[in-house]
Design a protein around this motif. Structure first.
Motif, short mmCIF file in Angstrom:
data_model
loop_
_atom_site.label_atom_id
_atom_site.label_comp_id
_atom_site.label_asym_id
_atom_site.label_seq_id
_atom_site.Cartn_x
_atom_site.Cartn_y
_atom_site.Cartn_z
N VAL A 118 38.97 33.14 38.19
CA VAL A 118 37.86 32.33 37.71
C VAL A 118 36.56 32.95 38.20
O VAL A 118 36.35 33.09 39.40
CB VAL A 118 37.97 30.87 38.21
CG1 VAL A 118 36.75 30.07 37.82
CG2 VAL A 118 39.25 30.23 37.71
N GLU A 136 47.46 36.61 38.47
CA GLU A 136 46.83 35.29 38.41
C GLU A 136 45.55 35.37 37.56
O GLU A 136 44.91 36.41 37.49
CB GLU A 136 46.47 34.81 39.82
CG GLU A 136 47.66 34.67 40.74
CD GLU A 136 48.61 33.58 40.33
OE1 GLU A 136 48.15 32.53 39.84
OE2 GLU A 136 49.84 33.77 40.49
N ASP A 162 31.62 26.96 43.12
CA ASP A 162 32.68 26.21 43.79
C ASP A 162 34.00 26.35 43.04
O ASP A 162 35.07 26.32 43.65
CB ASP A 162 32.31 24.73 43.92
CG ASP A 162 31.27 24.50 45.00
OD1 ASP A 162 31.10 25.37 45.88
OD2 ASP A 162 30.62 23.42 44.96
N ALA A 163 33.93 26.51 41.73
CA ALA A 163 35.14 26.68 40.92
C ALA A 163 35.86 27.97 41.27
O ALA A 163 37.07 28.09 41.07
CB ALA A 163 34.79 26.66 39.43
N GLU A 164 35.14 28.94 41.83
CA GLU A 164 35.73 30.23 42.19
C GLU A 164 36.60 30.14 43.45
O GLU A 164 37.32 31.09 43.76
CB GLU A 164 34.63 31.27 42.38
CG GLU A 164 33.86 31.55 41.12
CD GLU A 164 32.72 32.53 41.29
OE1 GLU A 164 32.24 33.03 40.26
OE2 GLU A 164 32.31 32.82 42.44
N GLN A 165 36.58 29.01 44.13
CA GLN A 165 37.42 28.85 45.33
C GLN A 165 38.90 29.00 45.01
O GLN A 165 39.69 29.34 45.89
CB GLN A 165 37.15 27.50 45.99
CG GLN A 165 35.77 27.37 46.58
CD GLN A 165 35.50 28.37 47.68
OE1 GLN A 165 36.36 28.67 48.51
NE2 GLN A 165 34.29 28.93 47.69
N VAL A 166 39.29 28.77 43.75
CA VAL A 166 40.70 28.93 43.37
C VAL A 166 41.15 30.39 43.50
O VAL A 166 42.35 30.66 43.52
CB VAL A 166 41.00 28.42 41.94
CG1 VAL A 166 40.68 26.95 41.82
CG2 VAL A 166 40.27 29.23 40.90
N ASN A 167 40.22 31.32 43.61
CA ASN A 167 40.54 32.74 43.74
C ASN A 167 40.92 33.12 45.17
O ASN A 167 41.33 34.26 45.41
CB ASN A 167 39.35 33.61 43.31
CG ASN A 167 38.97 33.39 41.87
OD1 ASN A 167 39.80 33.08 41.04
ND2 ASN A 167 37.68 33.53 41.58
N THR A 168 40.77 32.21 46.13
CA THR A 168 41.04 32.54 47.52
C THR A 168 42.53 32.41 47.83
O THR A 168 43.16 31.41 47.51
CB THR A 168 40.24 31.61 48.46
OG1 THR A 168 38.85 31.76 48.15
CG2 THR A 168 40.47 31.98 49.92
N CYS A 169 43.08 33.46 48.43
CA CYS A 169 44.49 33.49 48.83
C CYS A 169 44.56 33.78 50.33
O CYS A 169 43.72 34.50 50.86
CB CYS A 169 45.23 34.60 48.10
SG CYS A 169 45.22 34.42 46.31
N SER A 190 39.62 36.98 48.42
CA SER A 190 39.03 36.14 47.39
C SER A 190 38.28 37.03 46.40
O SER A 190 38.09 38.22 46.64
CB SER A 190 38.08 35.11 48.00
OG SER A 190 37.73 34.13 47.04
#
Length: 153
Positions: free
Chosen positions: A15, A12, A22-29, A86
């Protein structure tokens, strides 16, 4: 399936945005697994998958040109019954977690806690016990952190 999903994180796009964390939240799985899958898996193979993924992510950070701190971290969310991870541009002492946490080097203990959860995301009726009111702070959640900052920086 769990091991495959953990390793897929390395494919993946991560970011890292210190200016907009806040944009780094997409890294959380987050990963769940039914009890029968958890029982058929060893903690060592899950730990190995996570550690291999962390190395892949560190290589990804190195090739991205990111300058500065980057951390990959893993914890067991007992309330949700999930193993979560994350990555972000924060130091381990300043992770974006809403609950109190303590950084640990013992990834295996976090994985064992997840694998041994036989009622993920719920409490078994017979296990309910009254809890006396206390103003004491809740116990800190264990979080394993891995420095993604490339060597030599």
């Amino acid at each position: 399936m769990l091991l495959k999903d953990i390793r897929a994180i390395g494919n993946e796009t991560m970011v890292l945005s210190p200016e907009d964390q806040d944009a780094e939240q997409v890294n959380t799985c987050w990963f769940g697994a039914p009890p029968h899958e958890r029982m058929g898996m060893s903690a060592d193979e899950v730990v190995t998958a996570i550690e291999e993924t962390a190395v892949v992510l560190r290589d990804q950070v190195a090739t991205s040109g990111h300058r500065g701190t980057a951390t990959f971290y893993v914890w067991h969310d007992a309330e949700a019954g999930q193993l979560r991870c994350s990555a972000g541009s924060r130091k381990p002492s300043d992770l974006s977690l809403s609950a109190p946490y303590q950084v640990t080097e013992d990834l295996r203990a976090i994985v064992v806690e997840f694998l041994e959860d036989r009622a993920p995301g719920s409490i078994q009726w017979g296990a309910l016990e009254p809890i006396p009111y206390s103003e004491a702070e809740p116990a800190a959640m264990a979080v394993w952190a891995f420095d993604l900052t490339p060597f030599g920086r």
